[in-house]
Structures are given as structure tokens and as C-alpha cells.
Scaffold this active site. Structure first.
Site, short mmCIF file in Angstrom:
data_model
loop_
_atom_site.label_atom_id
_atom_site.label_comp_id
_atom_site.label_asym_id
_atom_site.label_seq_id
_atom_site.Cartn_x
_atom_site.Cartn_y
_atom_site.Cartn_z
CD GLU A 136 -3.12 -1.01 2.12
OE1 GLU A 136 -2.90 -0.38 3.17
OE2 GLU A 136 -4.19 -1.58 1.88
CD GLU A 176 -4.06 -6.00 2.75
OE1 GLU A 176 -4.85 -5.27 3.38
OE2 GLU A 176 -2.83 -5.86 2.79
C1 BG6 Z 1 -4.57 -2.67 4.81
C2 BG6 Z 1 -3.25 -3.13 5.32
O1 BG6 Z 1 -4.55 -1.29 4.82
O2 BG6 Z 1 -5.71 -2.90 5.55
C3 BG6 Z 1 -3.31 -4.19 6.40
O3 BG6 Z 1 -2.40 -3.56 4.28
C4 BG6 Z 1 -4.46 -3.87 7.33
O4 BG6 Z 1 -2.07 -4.24 7.06
C5 BG6 Z 1 -5.75 -3.92 6.53
O5 BG6 Z 1 -4.54 -4.70 8.43
C6 BG6 Z 1 -7.00 -3.73 7.33
O6 BG6 Z 1 -6.88 -2.58 8.10
P1 BG6 Z 1 -7.08 -2.57 9.66
O7 BG6 Z 1 -6.70 -1.23 10.09
O8 BG6 Z 1 -8.51 -2.89 9.87
O9 BG6 Z 1 -6.18 -3.63 10.20
#
Ligand code: BG6
Length: 476
Positions: free
Chosen positions: A177, A373
Site C-alpha cells: 500500500e 486484501e
Molecule cells: C490494509 C493493510 O490497509 O488494511 C493491512 O495492508 C491492514 O495491514 C488492513 O490490516 C486492514 O486494516 P485494519 O486497520 O482494519 O487492520
């Protein structure tokens, strides 16, 4: 079948959010190790402390203790039929400070064990080199990526990993990211560029300069990786949150377009090897004397990526704002989208946005795409009999997978994989909470750090197993 039979179904995590063992095996302190726990209920934000201080709660120190549970965890992924597993290599396990001559053998061995365990089950490891876990020492002593010298540290780290795991890992990505820093808050700069903001600095300038060094570092790593193993597929990793115009008012539409430019120009540099036209204009307008050499520009051209990996959780909406006449990307200009609901953390739920995102990338860049993701952070409730009914997670994921399949089936998007976030409960990156859960596997540990760390299967565990078994045909 909409999806290819080799489609990479799996899940994704990051070392600092799952491993724990922050001082084991010779590991150094990463920037994640100096981030305290926040809380969504009281809106307490995470803080970055000056080193590890007594009396503070640092949730990443133990996390989900994958360091000691990896065999059990990977067996659970295998039981769901995972084809791949995305994780990161904690930079500080390999180079505890960043500038050592020799890598730390114990750290390298740990990832040999993890990858071997995956391969034992036919699970393809997919590796992010830098996922919000750069060495704290690098931030403190070198100023992070605001210092050109850090390019060498990253390239050395990447090269050591490529060389060591060249027969075990095929898919890599450089910086997780990288574009989160588009709005250069101190928190984003620490996570993305490992830069501790200094009093009075122009954070926007610092971001563009350090992002340039990171992009050069990424391109050099891509070149080095291809020399080590020409079969490597090395990608970039972009946080994709499409920005919609709030209305069809022309200025809102232009604002949305400019915000997309502000957030996604990193992809142009990674994939096309050059800056988009609007950026040099911006540097000129700002009067910044950027350190971007001709040699850098050649490196960017030579080190373009093989695929685009991206995360997708939500979409944004923006309204034109007179106080922002150049439409610079600033998150404070976002407005609530009345057409979509939001999670308990305010993340707007929009499955159609994933289809939009896939088409957006597909129209601009002629490389394969991988969704690395996508997931739903929620409070889960363990019933008296130990079961966990996370139907809301199933609903979120099935709607997004459906949108993804439509983009492949109807629009011909070249998509090679989908790794949901995160198959096992882990520490949230933004809030530092354990109770913001994403997993198919529940980890018995709460925000206060209490619990047995025992693993148990949620309802979604069984659901995802049949999604993979039917190659996405059965989503109910
Ligand atoms: C992404 C990241 O932004 O979102 C992860 O690459 C992160 O590391 C994921 O965990 C979800 O975000 P959060 O803040 O809910 O953990």
C-alpha cells in the site's frame, strides 16, 4: 467457469500483525513495535513512541503468536483448501537495524520453515517485502526514506530474500500500500516510509521525495529479482479505494478524477516506469526542488512490475471544495456516501466498487491483477457453546467475490488471484486492536491482550472452504 482452474485462492496477513516474537530469533525493533494500541469505542488513536517505553501496550509484540503457532495455523489454511498464502518477511528479522553487513541467519531460517510448511500442503507462498514494518533504527538514525541511502538498505534486504527463497517463492511484492501516504499524515508516513515527522517539516514535500526513493528502491529490487530468477513475478501493492464524485456537478467529477490521480500515480510509476504529466507540474507549482535524477528515471523504466496487487475494502466520495483549488488529495475533503452502509469502524461497504476498481486498473494497465486484501473487520461474539456465527463476514465476502467474478466474466479482467484479509484474527494495523477481527479462525485474545491464544473455526471457515472447492461457483 469464470475463473481459471489455477486461480490463486487464499488469504493474506502481514508479519507484524500476526507473528509476535518481537524479540525472538535476533529480531530488531520495527516501526510496528513502537506503535501503541488504539481503541475504536473510545476513539483512542494509536501513538508512535520514541522507542519501546515501559508501561505502554504494544499489541504487535505478541500479536497472534504465529511465531510459535505457524504449523497449526498453516494446517488450518490447508484444511480450507488454500492455494496460496500471502505474508510478509519482517525486515527486522533479516536486518535488525537495516545497515548490518550480514543478514541474521535465524530470521532467514524462520521463513524457510514457514514457506516449507506451506509447500508441504501445496500452498504457494506470496511474499510482501515491506509491509508497515521497516526497521525503527532506519527511521530514527537515517530519517527513513527521506534519505536516499535507504534505497540501498531495501535493495540489499530484497536481494537477500530473493536469493534465499528463489526456489520456494515465485510471487513477490515490494511495498505494501505504498500509496497510503498520499495524504501525508505522520501516521501514514511512519507506516509507509518509516519517517518520523520532524517539527516544521513540509510533510507533503517529504512524502513525494521519499515516495520517489521508495519507487526507485522498488524498481531496483524488481531488476535484481529478475536477474536472480527470471521466473519471478514481482508486483507493486496499491491500496485501492475508488473516489467517486458526490454528485454529477462537473466540479465534483473533476475533484474525483484529480483525487484518483493523487492517490494512484504510484501505480503509473510502478507499471509504466514514468511519472504522469500532472506531477512535474505540481512540483513546479510548489517550487520544490525534487531530487529526481536522470539515472533514477532510467531505473524506473527498467524496473517495472509484472503485476498489480491491490487491496480493496471500501470506496470514498468527494465534493469539490473551494479551499482546495488544485484538488490536492486530502482525506478531509471526503464526504459520506449516502448510498452505502459502513462497518463499525466507518469503512464504507461497497462491493460494486471492487468491480469498478478492477475495471479501472484493467483499462489503464496491461498487466495481470491480483486482489491481495479484501475483508470485513467486525466484532465477533463467541457463543456459550464456542461457536461463532459471522454471517456478516460471509455476506461481505460473498458480495465482493461475486463482483470480482462479474468483472472477470463480463469485462474480461485479467485477474490471477484473490487473497482475503485476514484468514486468522490478527492485530489491526490502523487501530492496534485485536477485537477488529477479520478471520475465519478466531484467536482467543482481546484488546487488553488477555486470552489463551487458542484457535477456533468460525462459521465462515466452512463457507470459504466450499468457495475454494467450487472455484467461486458456490457463494452461499
Ligand atoms: C490494509 C493493510 O490497509 O488494511 C493491512 O495492508 C491492514 O495491514 C488492513 O490490516 C486492514 O486494516 P485494519 O486497520 O482494519 O487492520
Amino acid at each position: 467457469m469464470a475463473l481459471n482452474k489455477d486461480f490463486l485462492w487464499g488469504g493474506a496477513v502481514a508479519a507484524h500483525q500476526i507473528e509476535g516474537g518481537w524479540q525472538e530469533g535476533g529480531k530488531g525493533i520495527s516501526i510496528a513495535d513502537v506503535m501503541t494500541a488504539g481503541d475504536n469505542i473510545t476513539k483512542k488513536p494509536r501513538r508512535i513512541t520514541d522507542g519501546v517505553l515501559p508501561g505502554e501496550n504494544y499489541p504487535n509484540h505478541e500479536a497472534s503468536d504465529f511465531y510459535h503457532h505457524y504449523k497449526e495455523d498453516i494446517a488450518l489454511l490447508a484444511e480450507m483448501g488454500f492455494k496460496c498464502f500471502r505474508t510478509s518477511i519482517a525486515w527486522t528479522r533479516i536486518f535488525p537495524n537495516c545497515d548490518e553487513e550480514q543478514p541474521n541467519e535465524e530470521g532467514l531460517k524462520f521463513y524457510d520453515n514457514v514457506f516449507d510448511e506451506c509447500l508441504k500442503y501445496g500452498i504457494e507462498p506470496i511474499v510482501t517485502l515491506s509491509h508497515f514494518e521497516m526497521p525503527y533504527y532506519m527511521a530514527k538514525h537515517y530519517g527513513g526514506f527521506r534519505n536516499r541511502k535507504c534505497i540501498d538498505f531495501f535493495v540489499k534486504f530484497a536481494t537477500v530474500c530473493f536469493d534465499r527463497y528463489k526456489d520456494k517463492v515465485k510471487y513477490w511484492m515490494t511495498f505494501n500500500e505504498i500509496n497510503n501516504q498520499a495524504d501525508p499524515t505522520p501516521h501514514h508516513l511512519v507506516q509507509e516510509g518509516a519517517i518520523l515527522a520532524e517539527e516544521g517539516e513540509d510533510l507533503e514535500y517529504v512524502m513525494y521525495q521519499s515516495a520517489h526513493y521508495e519507487l526507485v528502491a522498488s524498481a531496483l529490487a524488481v531488476k535484481a529479482g529478475h536477474e536472480i530468477n527470471p521466473n519471478f513475478k514481482i508486483g507493486c501493492m496499491i491500496a485501492m479505494c475508488p473516489v467517486y464524485p458526490y454528485s454529477c456537478k462537473p466540479d465534483d467529477v473533476l475533484a474525483a478524477q484529480r483525487f484518483m490521480q493523487g492517490k494512484y500515480w504510484y501505480t503509473d510509476v510502478h507499471v509504466k516506469g514514468k511519472y504522469p504529466n500532472w506531477l512535474p507540474k505540481k512540483f513546479e507549482r510548489k517550487g520544490w526542488n525534487m531530487d529526481i535524477t536522470n539515472e533514477d528515471l532510467s531505473i524506473l523504466k527498467e524496473g517495472t512490475v509484472d503485476y498489480i496487487a491491490f487491496s480493496y475494502y471500501m470506496s470514498f466520495a468527494v465534493e469539490a471544495n473551494e479551499a482546495n483549488p488544485y484538488y490536492d488529495y486530502l482525506e478531509k475533503d471526503f464526504v459520506k456516501n449516502p448510498h452505502v452502509k459502513a462497518s463499525d469502524w466507518g469503512w464504507q461497504i461497497d462491493a460494486t466498487g471492487l468491480r469498478y476498481a478492477l475495471n479501472w486498473f484493467s483499462d489503464r494497465f496491461d498487466v495481470p491483477l491480483m486482489i491481495v486484501e479484501n475483508g470485513f473487520g467486525a466484532y465477533d461474539k463467541v457463543e456459550a457453546d464456542g461457536t461463532i456465527d459471522d454471517s456478516y463476514r460471509i455476506e461481505y465476502l460473498s458480495n465482493h467475490i461475486k463482483a470480482m467474478i462479474d468483472a472477470v466474466d463480463n469485462e474480461g479482467v485479467n485477474l490471477i488471484g484473490y487473497t482475503m484479509w485476514a484468514p486468522i484474527d490478527i492485530v489491526s494495523a490502523s487501530t492496534g486492536e485485536m477485537d477488529k477481527r477479520y478471520g475465519f479462525v478466531y484467536v482467543d485474545k482481546n484488546n487488553a491482550g488477555e486470552g489463551t491464544l487458542n484457535r477456533s473455526k468460525k462459521k465462515s471457515f466452512h463457507w470459504y472452504k466450499q468457495v475454494i472447492a467450487t472455484n467461486g461457483q458456490n457463494l452461499v
